[in-house]
Design an enzyme around this catalytic site. Structure first.
Site, PDB file in Angstrom:
ATOM      1  N   HIS A 174      36.534 107.514  95.186  1.00 47.94           N
ATOM      2  CA  HIS A 174      37.449 107.376  94.051  1.00 47.94           C
ATOM      3  C   HIS A 174      37.007 106.130  93.296  1.00 47.94           C
ATOM      4  O   HIS A 174      36.699 105.105  93.899  1.00 47.94           O
ATOM      5  CB  HIS A 174      38.881 107.220  94.564  1.00 47.94           C
ATOM      6  N   GLY A 205      45.269 100.235 100.161  1.00 50.44           N
ATOM      7  CA  GLY A 205      44.620  99.757 101.371  1.00 50.44           C
ATOM      8  C   GLY A 205      43.293  99.080 101.079  1.00 50.44           C
ATOM      9  O   GLY A 205      42.939  98.069 101.708  1.00 50.44           O
ATOM     10  N   GLN A 206      42.541  99.614 100.121  1.00 52.77           N
ATOM     11  CA  GLN A 206      41.270  99.004  99.742  1.00 52.77           C
ATOM     12  C   GLN A 206      41.469  97.595  99.195  1.00 52.77           C
ATOM     13  O   GLN A 206      40.688  96.682  99.493  1.00 52.77           O
ATOM     14  CB  GLN A 206      40.555  99.868  98.705  1.00 52.77           C
ATOM     15  N   VAL A 223      43.276 110.431 104.161  1.00 56.15           N
ATOM     16  CA  VAL A 223      43.147 111.653 103.371  1.00 56.15           C
ATOM     17  C   VAL A 223      41.729 112.203 103.423  1.00 56.15           C
ATOM     18  O   VAL A 223      41.499 113.359 103.781  1.00 56.15           O
ATOM     19  CB  VAL A 223      43.571 111.396 101.907  1.00 56.15           C
ATOM     20  N   ASP A 258      43.915 103.469  97.782  1.00 49.64           N
ATOM     21  CA  ASP A 258      43.635 102.436  96.778  1.00 49.64           C
ATOM     22  C   ASP A 258      44.322 101.123  97.144  1.00 49.64           C
ATOM     23  O   ASP A 258      43.722 100.045  97.052  1.00 49.64           O
ATOM     24  CB  ASP A 258      44.086 102.905  95.391  1.00 49.64           C
TER      25      ASP A 258
END
Length: 349
Positions: A124, A102-103, A40, A100
């Site tokens: 974020h 994926g993190q 994104v 989020d």
């Protein structure tokens, strides 16, 4: 950094006039910015940084759709595009721009490659604010910073190419080097921010989750659906209902509100529209205020974060997501919208 008065409240704001691109380039001249993730925010931020003259590389899982997209965007394997671990090893600033979920999944890999003095950059505040749930706990010897553009990566890139900037918030969670402020502002200018306003990781994620579920996406879709349903139930055609509910708002009115404010919008519409808008806006405020209070409470408690983590970590998440998006896409309102868009003058041959 300047103090700007917003409706009686002073805020810390950094503009491109006081922190020009040349200063940002000087601050980061010896840094290698490794952008991890190309979904994104990754494309817009990395391309803007590259075009602004910074030393940028992209780290992405090899042979994935995002890897192929990065190649199409001009990133070169072995030169500016690398597998995630190699990019992490090369970078001094790690822009952690995966989703989020994926993190959370990749964090153990990121953590082992962080070196003292590195900067860990987010767009974020989710992973850090809810660290007890995500287990994203950075070592004490790295800067932890945030630049959150107030829009999608697509908008960030589009506005950059148009010579404009998208406003961003910035935050410092951890200043290990004493350079966190100049690093975060330089990166904010580099990615194409219009101006930067100060926040915290927690405030960023609380406002972001509330906004996404509220006026940016959830609430606006709910309002669209309710008005469209009432108009259709009273005999209005799909075309008329969609134009009156969505098209006029997005194509005509909101650009004017963005340019001049809602007060100007009210002052420059018909007297009939003025009277009705002034009479009804507080009723809508009062009707939705309890919902927004409930929403913010759920965000602050961490319940919304946990729901997102639980849902996004399921193996069939993508399939379930597609089912829900299909329901929206195939609803009469958005099916009518697809036809309306083809009839706009710019889309007609």
């Amino acid at each position: 950094m300047a103090k700007i008065n917003f409706g009686g409240t002073e805020e810390n704001v950094v503009t491109r006039e006081e922190f020009p691109l040349s200063k940002a380039q000087e601050v980061l001249k010896d840094e290698t910015i490794a952008v991890i993730g190309y979904g994104v925010q990754g494309p817009g931020q990395s391309l803007n940084l590259k075009d602004n003259g910074f030393n940028v590389i992209v780290g992405q899982r090899k042979d994935s759709k995002s890897w192929d997209k990065a190649i199409k965007d001009g990133w070169e394997p072995g030169k500016t595009l690398f597998p995630i671990e190699e990019a992490l090893e090369r970078g001094t600033i790690i822009q952690y721009l995966l989703s989020d979920a994926g993190q959370i999944a990749v964090w153990p890999t990121v953590k082992k490659h962080l070196k003292p003095g590195n900067a860990l950059y987010f767009s974020h505040g989710f992973g850090i604010t809810y660290k007890e749930r995500t287990n994203i706990i950075p070592p004490k010897d790295v800067d932890v910073i945030l630049v959150a553009p107030k829009g999608s990566g697509t908008s960030l890139r589009r506005m950059f190419l148009e010579g404009r900037g998208l406003n961003s918030s910035y935050a410092i969670f951890q200043d290990a080097t004493g350079r966190a402020f100049e690093r975060v502002i330089a990166l904010g200018i580099g990615v194409g921010s219009g101006y930067l306003f100060e926040t915290t990781f927690q405030k960023e994620v609380y406002s972001d989750l509330t906004g996404e579920r509220g006026t940016l996406m959830g609430a606006i879709q709910g309002l669209f659906a309710a008005q469209y349903e009432v108009l259709r139930a009273n005999g209005h055609s799909p075309s008329e209902a969609f134009n009156e509910t969505v098209e006029e708002l997005t194509q005509s009115l909101m650009p004017l509100v963005a340019e001049n404010g809602m007060d100007w919008m009210y002052a420059n519409c018909s007297t009939t529209a003025q009277r009705g808008a002034l009479d009804w806006w507080k009723k809508f405020r009062d009707a939705t205020l309890p919902v927004f209070k409930e929403l913010y409470s759920e965000v602050a408690k961490g319940n919304e974060a946990q729901r997102a983590i639980d849902a996004n970590s399921q193996k069939d998440y993508r399939e379930k997501l597609e089912e829900e998006l299909k329901e929206l896409r195939e609803s009469e309102m958005w099916a009518a919208g697809a036809v309306v868009r083809t009839l706009r003058p710019e889309n007609q041959k």
